[in-house]
Write an enzyme that holds these catalytic residues in place. Structure first.
Site, PDB file in Angstrom:
ATOM      1  N   GLY A  48       3.587 103.738  36.610  1.00 23.18           N
ATOM      2  CA  GLY A  48       2.887 103.397  37.811  1.00 23.18           C
ATOM      3  C   GLY A  48       3.604 102.718  38.547  1.00 23.18           C
ATOM      4  O   GLY A  48       3.138 101.967  39.770  1.00 23.18           O
ATOM      5  N   SER A  95       4.101  95.989  42.999  1.00 24.66           N
ATOM      6  CA  SER A  95       2.905  97.060  41.953  1.00 24.66           C
ATOM      7  C   SER A  95       2.443  96.090  40.599  1.00 24.66           C
ATOM      8  O   SER A  95       2.686  95.360  40.177  1.00 24.66           O
ATOM      9  CB  SER A  95       4.182  97.994  40.979  1.00 24.66           C
ATOM     10  OG  SER A  95       4.399  99.023  42.181  1.00 24.66           O
ATOM     11  N   TYR A  97     -11.820 103.378  51.957  1.00 32.49           N
ATOM     12  CA  TYR A  97     -12.093 103.816  50.660  1.00 32.49           C
ATOM     13  C   TYR A  97     -11.930 104.543  50.920  1.00 32.49           C
ATOM     14  O   TYR A  97     -10.662 105.595  49.722  1.00 32.49           O
ATOM     15  CB  TYR A  97     -12.321 102.354  50.037  1.00 32.49           C
ATOM     16  CG  TYR A  97     -11.625 102.466  48.104  1.00 32.49           C
ATOM     17  CD1 TYR A  97     -10.557 101.773  47.809  1.00 32.49           C
ATOM     18  CD2 TYR A  97     -12.181 102.942  47.302  1.00 32.49           C
ATOM     19  CE1 TYR A  97      -9.339 101.771  47.192  1.00 32.49           C
ATOM     20  CE2 TYR A  97     -11.523 103.102  46.518  1.00 32.49           C
ATOM     21  CZ  TYR A  97     -10.121 102.641  45.950  1.00 32.49           C
ATOM     22  OH  TYR A  97      -9.714 102.476  44.866  1.00 32.49           O
ATOM     23  N   LYS A 146     -12.150 106.745  41.692  1.00 31.76           N
ATOM     24  CA  LYS A 146     -12.536 105.844  40.806  1.00 31.76           C
ATOM     25  C   LYS A 146     -13.550 105.990  39.839  1.00 31.76           C
ATOM     26  O   LYS A 146     -13.514 105.662  38.259  1.00 31.76           O
ATOM     27  CB  LYS A 146     -12.012 104.554  41.619  1.00 31.76           C
ATOM     28  CG  LYS A 146     -10.513 104.293  42.213  1.00 31.76           C
ATOM     29  CD  LYS A 146      -9.460 103.735  41.370  1.00 31.76           C
ATOM     30  CE  LYS A 146      -8.623 103.393  41.759  1.00 31.76           C
ATOM     31  NZ  LYS A 146      -6.957 103.769  41.231  1.00 31.76           N
TER      32      LYS A 146
HETATM   33  P1  NAD Z   1       1.575 100.447  44.287  1.00 29.41           P
HETATM   34  O1  NAD Z   1       1.187 101.809  45.233  1.00 29.41           O
HETATM   35  O2  NAD Z   1       2.878  99.412  43.521  1.00 29.41           O
HETATM   36  O3  NAD Z   1       1.611 101.800  42.870  1.00 29.41           O
HETATM   37  C1  NAD Z   1       0.539 103.141  43.172  1.00 29.41           C
HETATM   38  C2  NAD Z   1       1.260 104.047  42.371  1.00 29.41           C
HETATM   39  O4  NAD Z   1       1.452 105.133  42.127  1.00 29.41           O
HETATM   40  C3  NAD Z   1       2.573 103.856  42.927  1.00 29.41           C
HETATM   41  O5  NAD Z   1       4.076 103.590  41.326  1.00 29.41           O
HETATM   42  C4  NAD Z   1       3.601 105.384  43.038  1.00 29.41           C
HETATM   43  O6  NAD Z   1       4.376 106.628  43.023  1.00 29.41           O
HETATM   44  C5  NAD Z   1       2.015 106.085  41.740  1.00 29.41           C
HETATM   45  N1  NAD Z   1       2.242 107.479  42.110  1.00 29.41           N
HETATM   46  C6  NAD Z   1       0.975 107.794  43.486  1.00 29.41           C
HETATM   47  N2  NAD Z   1       1.109 109.331  43.194  1.00 29.41           N
HETATM   48  C7  NAD Z   1       1.723 109.463  42.084  1.00 29.41           C
HETATM   49  C8  NAD Z   1       2.705 111.145  41.375  1.00 29.41           C
HETATM   50  N3  NAD Z   1       2.102 111.835  41.970  1.00 29.41           N
HETATM   51  N4  NAD Z   1       3.150 111.423  40.394  1.00 29.41           N
HETATM   52  C9  NAD Z   1       3.264 110.513  40.194  1.00 29.41           C
HETATM   53  N5  NAD Z   1       3.409 108.383  40.832  1.00 29.41           N
HETATM   54  C10 NAD Z   1       2.644 109.137  41.776  1.00 29.41           C
HETATM   55  O7  NAD Z   1      -0.371 100.486  44.182  1.00 29.41           O
HETATM   56  P2  NAD Z   1      -1.122  98.759  43.127  1.00 29.41           P
HETATM   57  O8  NAD Z   1      -1.583  98.730  44.102  1.00 29.41           O
HETATM   58  O9  NAD Z   1       0.205  98.476  41.665  1.00 29.41           O
HETATM   59  O10 NAD Z   1      -1.996 100.876  42.874  1.00 29.41           O
HETATM   60  C11 NAD Z   1      -1.742 100.749  41.099  1.00 29.41           C
HETATM   61  C12 NAD Z   1      -3.114 101.420  40.416  1.00 29.41           C
HETATM   62  O11 NAD Z   1      -3.726 100.085  40.772  1.00 29.41           O
HETATM   63  C13 NAD Z   1      -3.695 102.366  41.469  1.00 29.41           C
HETATM   64  O12 NAD Z   1      -4.204 102.854  40.716  1.00 29.41           O
HETATM   65  C14 NAD Z   1      -4.730 101.434  42.910  1.00 29.41           C
HETATM   66  O13 NAD Z   1      -6.342 102.460  42.984  1.00 29.41           O
HETATM   67  C15 NAD Z   1      -5.148 100.110  41.191  1.00 29.41           C
HETATM   68  N6  NAD Z   1      -5.750  99.345  42.527  1.00 29.41           N
HETATM   69  C16 NAD Z   1      -4.843  98.272  43.232  1.00 29.41           C
HETATM   70  C17 NAD Z   1      -5.767  97.340  44.144  1.00 29.41           C
HETATM   71  C18 NAD Z   1      -5.215  97.175  45.000  1.00 29.41           C
HETATM   72  O14 NAD Z   1      -5.534  95.685  45.608  1.00 29.41           O
HETATM   73  N7  NAD Z   1      -3.685  97.030  44.639  1.00 29.41           N
HETATM   74  C19 NAD Z   1      -7.347  97.033  43.188  1.00 29.41           C
HETATM   75  C20 NAD Z   1      -7.773  97.562  42.032  1.00 29.41           C
HETATM   76  C21 NAD Z   1      -6.565  98.722  41.610  1.00 29.41           C
END
Ligand code: NAD
Length: 270
Positions: free
Chosen positions: A16, A22, A160, A167
């Protein structure tokens, strides 16, 4: 006296990372700081170069492609890891996706069958798929798995949309995986993070307003940092949490416990 790292010598796969913002990258840095050996996967060649460069910053050369919506990619990733390591102590799952059109406006109007399928496939099933493929390696280590969730799993909020049900499915999957794999010594947990500005977050319209709202109403009167998410994930992934499985741990400055708040005025308004 130098203490050994909290995850000294542990083998960790981080799924991820897309940029230095990230959350997965923050977790990877915390794991590296505490002595883990790291492997990474990335989605699509466009990200390959960037993830390889980041991996090298933490001394990792194990960087494999994996689109988690493809079983053959997940299997190839598991084979690549098995070719390097005879066990996997740590799996970090930080992946989510929904079509942009589904992340705006009304939930009912903008959630068609395909958006629902895709959001659940990439954001929830991928955890199950990865754990299925990596199960022998995780069992060999009595490993620990952490995924990243958000409050939309439990509460309704603007924009969302379909990511909320996805989720919810992710958090339920955490409990079912923990239940099923506990006898093999494998622990599975989630961190439910408050909003942090990342690429994924930028795709949610009104994200800035969400952040402002949290800063004015969370008990700690601020938002959280990626490092705070990473430290909580590190705790769950380390031996310090050896008795914790199936849990969702909130790292949100306390926001989720609030029933009603009188919003503080924005800072600077006197
Ligand atoms: P990010 O965009 O850096 O990371 C999202 C990742 O998902 C990316 O690396 C992307 O390449 C990957 N991804 C999407 N589709 C894919 C696929 N088909 N195959 C492989 N990889 C795939 O953003 P982030 O905020 O770091 O998100 C990471 C996690 O944290 C997510 O699950 C997100 O829902 C969760 N999250 C984020 C927040 C926030 O505010 N940023 C809050 C709560 C939870």
């Amino acid at each position: 006296m130098n203490r050994p790292g909290l995850v000294q010598g542990k083998k960790a796969l981080v799924v991820g990372v897309a940029s230095e913002r990230s959350l997965a990258w923050a977790v990877a840095q915390a794991l590296a700081r505490e002595g883990a050996d790291l492997a990474f996967s990335y989605q699509g060649e466009r990200l390959g170069e960037r993830v390889r460069a980041l991996a090298s910053e933490v001394g990792s050369t194990v960087v494999e492609p994996c689109d988690v919506s493809r079983d053959e990619d997940i299997d190839a990733l598991a084979r690549a890891i098995a070719g390097r390591w005879d066990r996997l102590d740590i799996l970090v799952h930080a992946v989510a996706f929904a079509p942009r059109e589904a992340l705006a406006g009304g939930f009912t109007g903008n959630t068609d069958r395909e958006a629902f399928r895709l959001a659940h496939d990439v954001s929830a099933y991928s955890l199950v798929g990865l754990v299925r493929a990596l199960r022998p390696l995780l069992a060999a280590a009595a490993g620990s798995v952490v995924t990243l969730s958000y409050l939309g799993a439990e509460r309704a909020l603007p924009n969302y949309n379909v990511m909320g049900p996805a989720k919810a499915s992710l958090e339920a999957s955490v409990r079912f995986l923990a239940f099923d794999l506990g006898p093999e010594g494998i622990r599975v947990n989630a961190v439910s993070a408050g909003p942090v500005k990342t690429l994924a977050a930028a795709g949610i319209p009104g994200f800035r307003r969400m952040l402002d709202h949290v800063q004015r109403t969370a008990p700690l009167r601020r938002s959280i940092t990626a490092e705070e998410v990473a430290n909580a994930a590190l705790f769950l992934l380390s031996g310090l949490a050896s008795g914790v499985s199936g849990e969702t741990l909130y790292v949100d400055a306390g926001y989720h416990i609030v029933g009603m708040a009188f919003e503080d005025p924005p800072s600077g308004s006197g």
